[in-house]
Design a protein around this motif. Structure first.
Motif, short mmCIF file in Angstrom:
data_model
loop_
_atom_site.label_atom_id
_atom_site.label_comp_id
_atom_site.label_asym_id
_atom_site.label_seq_id
_atom_site.Cartn_x
_atom_site.Cartn_y
_atom_site.Cartn_z
N VAL A 179 0.86 -1.18 0.00
CA VAL A 179 0.00 0.00 0.00
C VAL A 179 0.89 1.22 0.00
O VAL A 179 1.90 1.25 0.70
CB VAL A 179 -0.90 0.02 1.25
CG1 VAL A 179 -1.78 1.26 1.24
CG2 VAL A 179 -1.74 -1.23 1.36
N ALA A 183 -1.92 6.36 -1.75
CA ALA A 183 -3.20 5.71 -1.97
C ALA A 183 -4.07 5.82 -0.72
O ALA A 183 -5.27 6.08 -0.80
CB ALA A 183 -2.99 4.24 -2.33
N LEU A 184 -3.42 5.67 0.42
CA LEU A 184 -4.16 5.74 1.69
C LEU A 184 -4.76 7.13 1.88
O LEU A 184 -5.92 7.28 2.24
CB LEU A 184 -3.19 5.42 2.83
CG LEU A 184 -3.80 5.16 4.20
CD1 LEU A 184 -4.67 3.92 4.14
CD2 LEU A 184 -2.69 4.97 5.24
N LEU A 185 -3.97 8.16 1.59
CA LEU A 185 -4.44 9.53 1.78
C LEU A 185 -5.54 9.86 0.76
O LEU A 185 -6.52 10.54 1.09
CB LEU A 185 -3.26 10.51 1.64
CG LEU A 185 -2.18 10.37 2.72
CD1 LEU A 185 -1.06 11.35 2.45
CD2 LEU A 185 -2.76 10.56 4.10
N VAL A 187 -7.65 7.87 -0.53
CA VAL A 187 -8.86 7.22 -0.06
C VAL A 187 -9.49 8.02 1.09
O VAL A 187 -10.68 8.24 1.14
CB VAL A 187 -8.52 5.77 0.38
CG1 VAL A 187 -9.52 5.27 1.39
CG2 VAL A 187 -8.48 4.86 -0.84
N PHE A 188 -8.63 8.50 1.97
CA PHE A 188 -9.14 9.24 3.12
C PHE A 188 -9.77 10.55 2.68
O PHE A 188 -10.82 10.97 3.21
CB PHE A 188 -8.02 9.49 4.14
CG PHE A 188 -8.52 10.01 5.45
CD1 PHE A 188 -9.51 9.32 6.14
CD2 PHE A 188 -8.01 11.16 6.00
CE1 PHE A 188 -9.98 9.79 7.37
CE2 PHE A 188 -8.47 11.65 7.22
CZ PHE A 188 -9.46 10.96 7.90
N VAL A 191 -13.12 9.84 1.71
CA VAL A 191 -13.98 9.58 2.87
C VAL A 191 -14.46 10.91 3.45
O VAL A 191 -15.64 11.09 3.77
CB VAL A 191 -13.22 8.80 3.96
CG1 VAL A 191 -14.04 8.75 5.24
CG2 VAL A 191 -12.90 7.40 3.47
N ARG A 194 -17.10 12.48 1.36
CA ARG A 194 -18.36 11.77 1.52
C ARG A 194 -19.01 12.14 2.85
O ARG A 194 -20.19 12.40 2.92
CB ARG A 194 -18.10 10.27 1.46
CG ARG A 194 -18.95 9.58 0.43
CD ARG A 194 -18.57 8.14 0.25
NE ARG A 194 -18.24 7.44 1.47
CZ ARG A 194 -17.26 6.53 1.54
NH1 ARG A 194 -16.54 6.26 0.47
NH2 ARG A 194 -17.02 5.90 2.66
N LEU A 208 -3.41 16.04 14.91
CA LEU A 208 -3.11 14.62 15.01
C LEU A 208 -2.28 14.27 16.23
O LEU A 208 -2.39 13.21 16.79
CB LEU A 208 -2.36 14.17 13.77
CG LEU A 208 -3.19 13.44 12.74
CD1 LEU A 208 -2.32 13.13 11.57
CD2 LEU A 208 -3.80 12.19 13.33
N LEU C 95 -8.70 0.12 3.05
CA LEU C 95 -7.86 1.32 3.07
C LEU C 95 -8.58 2.46 3.79
O LEU C 95 -7.97 3.20 4.56
CB LEU C 95 -7.49 1.73 1.64
CG LEU C 95 -6.55 0.77 0.91
CD1 LEU C 95 -6.27 1.27 -0.50
CD2 LEU C 95 -5.25 0.57 1.67
N GLU C 96 -9.86 2.59 3.54
CA GLU C 96 -10.64 3.64 4.22
C GLU C 96 -10.60 3.43 5.73
O GLU C 96 -10.39 4.37 6.50
CB GLU C 96 -12.10 3.63 3.74
CG GLU C 96 -12.26 4.25 2.36
CD GLU C 96 -13.73 4.40 1.96
OE1 GLU C 96 -13.97 4.69 0.79
OE2 GLU C 96 -14.61 4.23 2.82
N LEU C 98 -8.42 1.83 7.49
CA LEU C 98 -7.09 2.11 8.01
C LEU C 98 -6.85 3.61 8.12
O LEU C 98 -6.32 4.09 9.13
CB LEU C 98 -6.04 1.46 7.09
CG LEU C 98 -4.58 1.68 7.47
CD1 LEU C 98 -4.29 1.10 8.85
CD2 LEU C 98 -3.65 1.07 6.42
N ALA C 99 -7.25 4.35 7.11
CA ALA C 99 -7.03 5.80 7.13
C ALA C 99 -7.81 6.43 8.27
O ALA C 99 -7.30 7.31 8.98
CB ALA C 99 -7.45 6.40 5.79
N ILE C 100 -9.05 6.00 8.47
CA ILE C 100 -9.87 6.57 9.54
C ILE C 100 -9.25 6.26 10.90
O ILE C 100 -9.17 7.12 11.78
CB ILE C 100 -11.32 6.05 9.45
CG1 ILE C 100 -11.97 6.64 8.19
CG2 ILE C 100 -12.11 6.45 10.70
CD1 ILE C 100 -13.29 5.99 7.82
N ALA C 102 -6.12 5.76 11.47
CA ALA C 102 -4.90 6.55 11.59
C ALA C 102 -5.21 7.96 12.07
O ALA C 102 -4.52 8.49 12.94
CB ALA C 102 -4.15 6.58 10.26
#
Lengths: 275, 235, 235
Positions: A179, A183-185, A187-188, A191, A194, A208, C95-96, C98-100, C102
């Motif tokens: 990963v 890609a993680l960011l 996706v976030f 989110v 949304r 954070l 992935l979502e 995991l990001a949440i 984090a």
């Protein structure tokens, strides 16, 4: 100009299997290497007969080869009539006939009529009405031959056997997926968008570092023993670090994740995880 | 890594693998090593293995997608008895379609149908694709952008071939110019081909080769060249 | 039949067969021959084969149901590479999640579901825990005492972060649509992590991709090597 062979006349000895090494048809398990010698075909065999041909070109080639005729010099009227007899027969039997067979019948009839027209001697070669048909027949024939050549090539599982040696130590371990942070960011970010759309309690924009510190504090404390409040701070982190730690502890208290006790005024403060 | 080790690893990999192994495939065996063996060293080891197996029950042969050990054909008669399952038979329609694609690639379905004079059932194309013998390599730049079909390396592997040009050569197209004008005397053998009729779309329209890789193209060009040696195309 | 012939047939049969072969099985190979070889001759041939393969990549061993060739265990490290499977990709839901976790840790599953608007399958949490990227750090003091999830040190290591606060802030994330590369300037490693991700995905199925041309394969091997040097994988 034509020497029409009546459909019901027995043919001369057919030119045996010049066109194919494969059985012509298989009726009830028995291979037929040759077609019936005359055009009388038992009704139940006619369907098999029709299926034996890969189309009008194949049928035409058969008619030509069977009579040992030169493909370059087809007696068109004779072949046309034979071809049409077959087609009629199939239609009489009410077999479903591919449209291509009828198209070919029309093509043949057209060539035949053009052959009957007088032509100037000089143009004979170029204008031979059979030219296109001959080209198509030859073209088809060469691929028909090529198919037989390919059929005869050695094949894996029939003529060629590859090795397959046992490998007892094979490990079934599959590497876990990789990963990227990007890609993680990504996706976030989606989110968050949304969440914005159908939620009115927005995700709070907490720094954070507080969240992280909350995790660290939770890791340090446990539900059985008390941890000294002081130990949750690291002086070397400076003022900022101490404030972050304090905020984290307050947040954890608010969320009832930790408990705090002080037995006496000005005495040591202890922290433990909520049971 | 010693030469013997390299050779033994390759031997074991080739014998245990169910598909041919190229030099590049072989390199992946060593991807966790501090240093990859040279391609040359791998080639040398393969050659040495080939020699070791001379006169043995199996031989190391090169097919389209790489090297594989296979039973020496002298012995396939016996080995055949090991397997109860009969290899599948293929219909004439399927083999003719395959032959036309092999010799005329890249080619569209409509062009195949024109040569065969009948429509091709979708199941034939599907079977050929499922067997991984053919694949779509692009689209012809005509209305409808029909798919261009070509054969794969798996096709060559299956028929024990290294490249397309090893396919049996196509029959000649005889010259219609030599046609005997007398329709009733036409039974003597036709004279040698001088000029042939243009073989359909052989010299072909433009197409967009989206996926086909360079080597495959080279192969199909080779095949085409060979067929051109046999059949001079005018047109 | 000469001794060599017998030996070669047995060698071919053993190498081509996917199950062990007993002396009786071996005899069936010759059932159409005018005379069967002696069992003793077969045993002798097998023994001779065993000797031939000493010090080679494969060995002829006797197991319960007969003889079989197998990869010598000295070489299994390399041969295993032959069967490497392309790693699967994580789902978007994972992935979502995991990001949440984090960004919102410590957080319960119900809270993640609230943010995502859909429920989370237990397998996602399990996968993330097995990967050691998240763990339970406590329980929220509400009915049911739900687990509180947080990321781990391994998570930070994998993504080359020293601490969580090195992740871009929420405000920066909001503009992530534009995929501002500056965002990553301060975070040297992640850019490379991205590369590794792609390289990994490409290099994954090499052995399968027989049509891929040789040079590509070579490149992806190099790419993988490079990525492995750069990104320590702690999973």
């Amino acid at each position: 100009m034509t020497s029409n062979i009546e459909p019901t006349h027995p043919e001369e000895q057919p030119h045996s299997r010049e066109q194919s090494e494969m059985p012509f048809a298989i009726v009830q398990g028995a291979p037929y290497m040759e077609l019936p010698r005359d055009l009388y075909i038992p009704p139940q065999a006619l369907e098999v007969f029709l299926e034996a041909f890969e189309g009008p070109l194949d049928l035409l080639l058969y008619l030509i080869k069977k009579q040992n005729l030169d493909i370059l010099d087809i007696p068109i009227a004779r072949i046309t009539e034979q071809y049409i007899s077959y087609i009629d027969l199939m239609e009489d039997m009410q077999l479903e006939l591919a449209g291509e067979y009828l198209v070919m019948a029309a093509v043949l009839a057209e060539i035949k009529s053009r052959m009957l027209l007088p032509r100037p001697q000089a143009e004979e070669d170029e204008d031979d009405p059979r030219a296109e048909l001959v080209r198509r027949l030859q073209e088809y024939e060469r691929y028909k031959q090529a198919a037989e050549d390919i059929e005869a090539l050695p094949r894996v599982g029939r003529d060629v056997f590859a090795t397959l040696v046992e490998f007892p130590d094979r490990n079934k371990h599959v590497e876990p997926p990789e990963v990227s942070l990007e890609a993680l960011l990504q996706v976030f970010a989606e989110v968050l968008q949304r969440a914005d759309m159908y939620s009115h309690h927005m995700i709070q924009r907490e720094p954070l570092s507080v969240r992280e510190r909350m995790t660290i504090v939770l890791e340090r404390v446990n539900a059985d023993d008390f941890t000294n409040f002081r130990e949750l701070f690291t002086v070397s982190e400076g003022r900022g670090g101490v404030i972050v730690a304090l905020l984290a502890i307050l947040e954890l208290l608010k969320e009832h994740l930790i408990e705090m006790v002080q037995n006496e005024i000005n005495g040591p403060i202890y922290v433990k995880a909520a049971a | 890594m010693t030469e013997t080790e390299l050779k033994n690893i390759l031997e074991a990999a080739l014998l245990a693998s169910d598909k041919p192994m190229s030099v590049s495939n072989a390199l992946t065996l060593f991807k966790d090593e501090p240093e990859l063996p040279e391609r040359e060293a791998i080639r040398a080891a393969l050659q040495s293995l080939q020699q070791d197996y001379e006169g043995r029950g199996v031989e190391l042969v090169e097919v389209a997608s790489g090297y594989r050990f296979q039973v020496r054909s002298d012995y396939s008669r016996w080995i055949n008895r090991l397997f109860d399952e009969r290899p599948p038979r293929y219909s004439r329609a399927l083999l003719e379609t395959l032959a036309i694609i092999a010799y005329r690639q890249p080619i569209t379905r409509a062009e195949i149908e024109e040569i065969r004079g009948v429509s091709i059932s979708g199941s034939i194309i599907k079977t050929l694709q499922e067997r991984e013998w053919i694949r779509v390599v692009g689209h012809r730049d005509v209305p409808g952008k029909p798919e261009l079909l070509a054969t794969t390396r798996e096709f060559l592997d299956y028929f024990n071939l290294k490249k397309l040009s090893e396919l049996p050569s196509l029959a000649e197209i005889k010259d219609f110019d030599q046609l005997n004008p007398d329709l009733f005397e036409g039974l003597e053998p036709p004279a040698q081909a001088g000029q042939a009729y243009e073989a359909g779309a052989e010299a072909g329209g433009e197409y967009e080769a989206t996926e086909q890789d360079a080597e495959d193209q080279e192969e199909s060009i080779e095949a085409r060249e060979e067929s051109e040696n046999v059949v001079p195309i005018t047109g």
